[in-house]
Design an enzyme around this catalytic site. Structure first.
Site, short mmCIF file in Angstrom:
data_model
loop_
_atom_site.label_atom_id
_atom_site.label_comp_id
_atom_site.label_asym_id
_atom_site.label_seq_id
_atom_site.Cartn_x
_atom_site.Cartn_y
_atom_site.Cartn_z
N ASP A 14 9.03 2.38 -7.95
CA ASP A 14 8.53 3.47 -7.56
C ASP A 14 9.36 4.69 -7.74
O ASP A 14 9.41 5.48 -6.67
CB ASP A 14 8.07 3.33 -6.05
CG ASP A 14 7.17 2.10 -5.74
OD1 ASP A 14 6.39 1.78 -6.74
OD2 ASP A 14 7.78 1.42 -4.79
N GLU A 176 -3.38 4.72 -6.23
CA GLU A 176 -2.36 4.90 -5.51
C GLU A 176 -1.43 5.93 -6.14
O GLU A 176 -1.51 6.15 -7.24
CB GLU A 176 -1.82 3.73 -4.92
CG GLU A 176 -1.40 2.73 -5.89
CD GLU A 176 -0.79 1.19 -5.59
OE1 GLU A 176 -1.00 0.91 -4.22
OE2 GLU A 176 -0.28 0.53 -6.27
#
Ligand code: 6LW
Length: 528
Positions: A14, A176
């Site tokens: 991420d 997302e």
């Protein structure tokens, strides 16, 4: 420019990047590990040096009771008006929150909570100075997708009564990781979708207004390695940024597999690729091609093909820990010590064992290379059920370790334990003498070898463990393999400490993982 992916090997998922002048700063997720959210700095996008962590105090991050892969999810880093902001989610604690600082290598503020559910929060400043918050809303009883609202950055207060749904993507599960950018009068929204496994992708939409309506890019997904034979898989969750020359880039996560059918044990890693723009104003990642291990990009920059060898040796003589060390959840303050005369890491035998989520005496760093060794030299005189050693650790239910234990007759033994879900094996081996013991894990792509040596003797292998058995596909979760030094009294109260004189991490120089992908003789750094 030439460079080798991943730019951050090992469990660094991420990624998010911001730039200030010629300096790039990057953060990644950290889950149940402490300190939380590592911060890296680079000036050339290829060499990254860790300069600290955003969450260094228990008042910022309380991981007590956090399950494996709980804690801190995807962070975003942004710079605005002299200040760095990092926004993330504490999934087992306070939810979404912001911390800020003027010095990203220093201390960050206490958390400012944001009252919005979901994960993967991001920040975007428009030209008029308004700051927008974006995140998904997976955990809210609302339509799945990515939402936006203006936010008061000082208080964390969202400025609209209800955040607005911007886009749900192109049909993949789990839309997302939204990030908003503005370029040439367009607002671009990139998201991840398809889930973080093999279907993972990055897709993009754009609008003339920040709150939409957003139109999907005709060549979506922007990036996906699904169903390809590329050695990098599961690519997704990216963040765009522009360098000082006006060139755009993306950092994103991906995984490298160790065997077929595909499994991976080193976690989701950080990759870099160039972004260009089509004539009609849509972005392309790597000109629309798959991203490679070895990248040749027509831009100025380092010519650095080959693994950045990260040999690391620590004798723990410094009073501060090297940034690559992590605790598993917040450490119990008096259970560990470094910086003593003569060096060494002292770990107190705490009752919690490797299978538990209570406070453990455990200090670990990520396995970043398929072919590498981890070695330590241990001074330890255990009694009763005390044990200290070196573990290859994915989570409480999936780990394998070599340790020194009491043999029940006043002497000591070597213990090899493998825990793989409900399966658990333990073997004991003779250990003579009372002196220091060397413990070593030799990692190959598909196996770990567990070895020990008494002072003055050579290493003896006592067993192996398939890396597949410790993989994410077996163990679940979002993290990657750690190599950790630990001590425990296995449930009863212990009295002794273990002293680890040193720790040595040595990736093999001509690493076979890279030989597969490198052009001839480029395993060594290319000279200027
Ligand atoms: C996360 C989500 C994801 O926050 O995995 O791959 C989750 N993407 O965006 C945890 O890293």
């Amino acid at each position: 420019m030439k460079y080798t992916n991943p730019i951050l090997p090992g469990f660094y998922p991420d990624p998010s990047v911001c730039r200030v002048g010629d300096d790039f700063y990057m953060v990644t997720s950290s889950f149940e590990y402490f300190p939380g959210v590592p911060v890296f700095h680079s000036q050339d996008l290829v060499h990254w040096q860790q300069i600290g962590h955003c969450l260094t105090r228990q008042s910022q991050l309380n991981l007590e009771g956090a399950k494996a892969s709980g804690g801190i999810y995807a962070p975003t880093i942004r710079y605005h008006d002299g200040r760095f902001y990092m926004i993330t989610t504490d999934t087992t604690g306070i939810g979404n929150f912001i911390v800020h600082t003027e010095d990203p290598a220093g201390e960050w503020s206490d958390p400012i909570q944001v009252n919005h559910g979901g994960i993967d929060p991001s920040l975007f400043w428009d030209d008029d100075g308004t700051c927008y918050y974006a995140s998904n809303a997976l955990w809210m009883p609302r339509e799945r997708g990515c939402y936006v609202s203006p936010i008061n950055i000082e208080t964390g207060q969202l400025q609209w009564p209800k955040s607005k749904l911007l886009w749900s993507g192109i049909g993949g599960k789990y839309p997302e990781a939204p990030h908003i950018y503005k370029k040439d009068g367009w607002y671009y929204l990139i998201i991840a979708e398809g889930g973080t496994e093999f279907g993972h992708m990055i897709s993009v939409a754009r609008s003339r207004a920040v709150d939409g309506p957003y139109e999907s890019c005709p060549h979506n997904p922007l990036l996906s390695h699904r169903s390809t034979a590329n050695p990098i898989q599961s690519t997704g969750h990216g963040d765009f940024f522009e360098d000082a020359q006006g060139d755009w880039w993306v950092v994103f996560l991906g995984v490298r597999h160790s065997s077929y059918p595909l499994v991976h044990h080193m976690g989701r890693e950080t990759y870099l690729a160039p972004v260009t723009w089509t004539e009609d104003g849509w972005p392309l990642i790597n000109e629309g091609r798959l991203v490679d291990i070895n990248m040749v990009v027509d831009r100025a920059g380092p010519e650095q093909l080959g693994l950045l060898n990260r040999d690391f040796r620590d004798d723990f003589s410094s009073v501060t820990l090297d940034f690559r060390w992590n605790f598993c959840r917040n450490p119990q303050p008096d259970s560990w010590r470094v910086g003593q005369a003569g060096g060494g890491l002292q770990l107190q035998c705490l009752p919690e064992d490797l299978d538990g989520i209570g406070p453990k005496a455990w200090l670990g760093l990520r396995q970043q290379h398929f072919y590498t060794t981890a070695e330590t030299e241990l001074d330890f005189a255990p009694s009763n059920q005390e044990e200290a050693g070196l573990t290859a650790y994915m989570n409480e239910r999936y780990h394998a370790e070599i340790s020194v234990v009491a043999d029940g007759h006043g002497g000591r033994a070597i213990c090899l334990r493998k825990r793989c879900g409900e399966l658990r094996t333990e073997q004991r081996f003779d250990l003579s003498g009372k002196g220091a013991v060397k413990l070593r894990i030799v990692a190959e792509e598909e196996h770990l070898h567990f070895e020990h040596a008494s002072e003055g003797s050579t290493f003896t292998e006592v067993g192996t463990m398939e890396t597949r058995a410790l993989s994410t596909e077996m163990a679940g979760g979002f993290t990657g393999l750690y190599w950790a030094l630990y001590a425990t009294s296995n449930g009863v109260s212990g009295k002794n400490s273990a002293t680890f004189r040193n720790f040595d991490y040595q990736p093999s120089y001509h690493d076979k993982e890279w030989d597969r992908y490198l052009e001839p003789v480029t395993a060594a750094p290319v000279a200027d």
